[in-house]
Scaffold this motif. Structure first.
Motif, PDB file in Angstrom:
ATOM      1  N   UNK A 103       0.821  -1.211   0.000  1.00 18.61           N
ATOM      2  CA  UNK A 103       0.000   0.000   0.000  1.00 18.61           C
ATOM      3  C   UNK A 103       0.855   1.262   0.000  1.00 18.61           C
ATOM      4  N   UNK A 104       1.906   1.278   0.803  1.00 23.61           N
ATOM      5  CA  UNK A 104       2.688   2.503   0.987  1.00 23.61           C
ATOM      6  C   UNK A 104       3.824   2.700   0.020  1.00 23.61           C
ATOM      7  N   UNK A 105       4.353   1.618  -0.563  1.00 29.77           N
ATOM      8  CA  UNK A 105       5.543   1.754  -1.400  1.00 29.77           C
ATOM      9  C   UNK A 105       5.315   1.385  -2.863  1.00 29.77           C
ATOM     10  N   UNK A 106       4.146   0.828  -3.186  1.00 27.66           N
ATOM     11  CA  UNK A 106       3.857   0.518  -4.586  1.00 27.66           C
ATOM     12  C   UNK A 106       2.929   1.588  -5.144  1.00 27.66           C
ATOM     13  N   UNK A 158      13.085  -8.974  -9.013  1.00 24.07           N
ATOM     14  CA  UNK A 158      13.121  -7.558  -8.623  1.00 24.07           C
ATOM     15  C   UNK A 158      14.053  -7.355  -7.432  1.00 24.07           C
ATOM     16  N   UNK A 159      14.847  -6.306  -7.489  1.00 27.15           N
ATOM     17  CA  UNK A 159      15.635  -5.937  -6.317  1.00 27.15           C
ATOM     18  C   UNK A 159      14.707  -5.182  -5.369  1.00 27.15           C
ATOM     19  N   UNK A 160      14.577  -5.616  -4.117  1.00 28.60           N
ATOM     20  CA  UNK A 160      13.577  -5.027  -3.224  1.00 28.60           C
ATOM     21  C   UNK A 160      13.893  -3.608  -2.802  1.00 28.60           C
ATOM     22  N   UNK A 161      12.841  -2.871  -2.523  1.00 28.80           N
ATOM     23  CA  UNK A 161      12.979  -1.530  -1.965  1.00 28.80           C
ATOM     24  C   UNK A 161      13.261  -1.621  -0.481  1.00 28.80           C
ATOM     25  N   UNK A 162      14.025  -0.681   0.041  1.00 27.71           N
ATOM     26  CA  UNK A 162      14.275  -0.564   1.471  1.00 27.71           C
ATOM     27  C   UNK A 162      13.416   0.576   2.006  1.00 27.71           C
ATOM     28  N   UNK A 163      12.392   0.277   2.806  1.00 30.77           N
ATOM     29  CA  UNK A 163      11.504   1.347   3.287  1.00 30.77           C
ATOM     30  C   UNK A 163      12.237   2.482   3.997  1.00 30.77           C
ATOM     31  N   UNK A 164      13.188   2.149   4.846  1.00 25.53           N
ATOM     32  CA  UNK A 164      13.878   3.210   5.586  1.00 25.53           C
ATOM     33  C   UNK A 164      14.797   4.026   4.687  1.00 25.53           C
ATOM     34  N   UNK A 165      15.423   3.370   3.708  1.00 22.16           N
ATOM     35  CA  UNK A 165      16.238   4.117   2.749  1.00 22.16           C
ATOM     36  C   UNK A 165      15.359   5.031   1.910  1.00 22.16           C
ATOM     37  N   UNK A 166      14.188   4.533   1.539  1.00 17.77           N
ATOM     38  CA  UNK A 166      13.218   5.353   0.801  1.00 17.77           C
ATOM     39  C   UNK A 166      12.827   6.572   1.624  1.00 17.77           C
ATOM     40  N   UNK A 167      12.553   6.369   2.913  1.00 20.56           N
ATOM     41  CA  UNK A 167      12.132   7.472   3.777  1.00 20.56           C
ATOM     42  C   UNK A 167      13.231   8.514   3.898  1.00 20.56           C
TER      43      UNK A 167
END
Length: 346
Positions: A103-106, A158-167
């Motif tokens: 929900x939050x990152x896609x 897919x190489x995964x997203x890092x939520x904290x790096x994104x933030x």
């Protein structure tokens, strides 16, 4: 204390529980997170009548139904937009945003980026189970390479997203991590609530059905002290019962694991955690698990003025010395009058 000082609300966990049956899969990590929040709110003196939970779509987004507060169960990925409207309409409200990795990152990645860079004064809890649980186990933006699912039967490439790096990359001024059954989670929630601005908290959450025990590599109780680095401001970065620590590799400008002999962490070069050090925060959230422990706790906390404070001040200046006049506002600029009767041709 003067008469204008707000008095903390005295509540118990029962005051935050609704009459709704909590409906997640048996064993879901969401139960533990719900109880952590319901335990935390009385301890910070929160008031149910002044609290709002906003969610998007997903298993985590059932959260508002189970909190005896105001709440919005909104649409996929758009919870940040609703939360922004709530906070601007009434900045005194205590707003919590509940979302998941899908929900939050896609679909919601764009909205998440903007609420973080704007620095709206809310708490954002992103439940990360590295899978789409509600829609039956498809891989998500945070799923690891090789994850098999209905949408990746041969394994995700897919190489995964890092939520904290994104933030951090989006300009967040508070970034923290915890996991569902951790006893440390309430302390992380309290720190996020105390931060004036957007507080981003990633919570690793076990999906018992579609991604069971995916976080056992660091979250399993046995041997956890060897695999978890709990960060505390002003304290050395130690783990493994203080026999190992994190130091700065000056030549490579990266972090490294060092052995601590006889408790002398200073001689080993272990660095002290500074929540205002943004450069080290970026390195901590990108540490590869395995060679390094999982960095948990408050990773970054450096407040700056909030979005709603700037909006309120701008509105104050715009209206200073002016008398509200809706009729004059509507008549301002180009106006025209339509004449004739219903029978006249248009």
């Amino acid at each position: 204390m003067n008469d204008m000082t707000p008095v903390a609300k005295t509540t118990t966990i029962k005051d935050w529980e609704t009459d709704q049956e909590v409906r997640w899969c048996p064993g879901c990590g969401d139960y533990a997170i719900l109880k952590a929040v319901q335990r935390t709110l009385p301890e910070i003196g929160a008031d149910p009548a002044n609290t709002v939970f906003v969610s998007g779509i997903g298993c985590s987004s059932r959260f508002p139904y189970y909190m005896e507060t105001y709440g919005f169960h909104t649409i996929h990925g758009r919870a940040p937009a609703i939360a922004t409207g709530v906070k601007l309409a009434n900045p005194a409200l205590d707003v919590w945003l509940i979302t998941g990795d899908g929900d939050g990152l896609s679909i919601g990645g764009n909205h998440m980026m903007h609420i973080l860079r704007r620095n709206l004064d809310i708490q954002i809890m992103l439940f990360n189970n590295e899978i789409y649980g509600l829609t039956k186990g498809q891989y998500s933006p945070t799923s690891r390479i090789g994850t098999t699912s209905p949408s990746t039967p041969m394994g995700s490439v897919d190489r995964p997203a890092s939520p904290c790096a994104f933030a951090l990359g989006s300009g967040a001024r508070f970034v923290a991590r915890g996991f569902d059954v951790s006893k440390e989670l309430p302390a992380v929630l309290k720190a996020g609530h105390a931060h004036p601005g957007a507080a981003f908290i990633e919570i690793f959450q076990n999906c018992i059905v579609y991604n069971k025990d995916v976080f056992n590599d660091f979250a399993a109780p046995k041997g956890a002290e060897d695999r978890q680095l709990w960060l505390r401001n002003g304290e050395p970065m130690l783990f493994a019962k203080n026999t190992k620590g994190i130091a700065l590799d000056v030549e490579k400008l990266t972090l490294k694991v060092v052995d601590v002999v006889d408790g002398d962490w200073q001689a080993a070069g272990v660095i002290v955690h500074d929540v205002k050090n943004r450069s080290v925060a970026h390195m901590l959230v990108e540490l590869p698990f395995g060679p390094f422990p999982m960095a948990l706790g408050v990773i970054y906390d450096d407040p700056r003025p909030t979005f709603e404070a700037a909006v309120i001040e701008q509105n104050r200046k715009a209206s200073e010395g002016r008398k509200p006049d809706l009729a004059a506002l509507l008549a301002k600029g180009q106006t025209w009058t339509v004449t004739g009767t219903a029978q006249d041709p248009i």
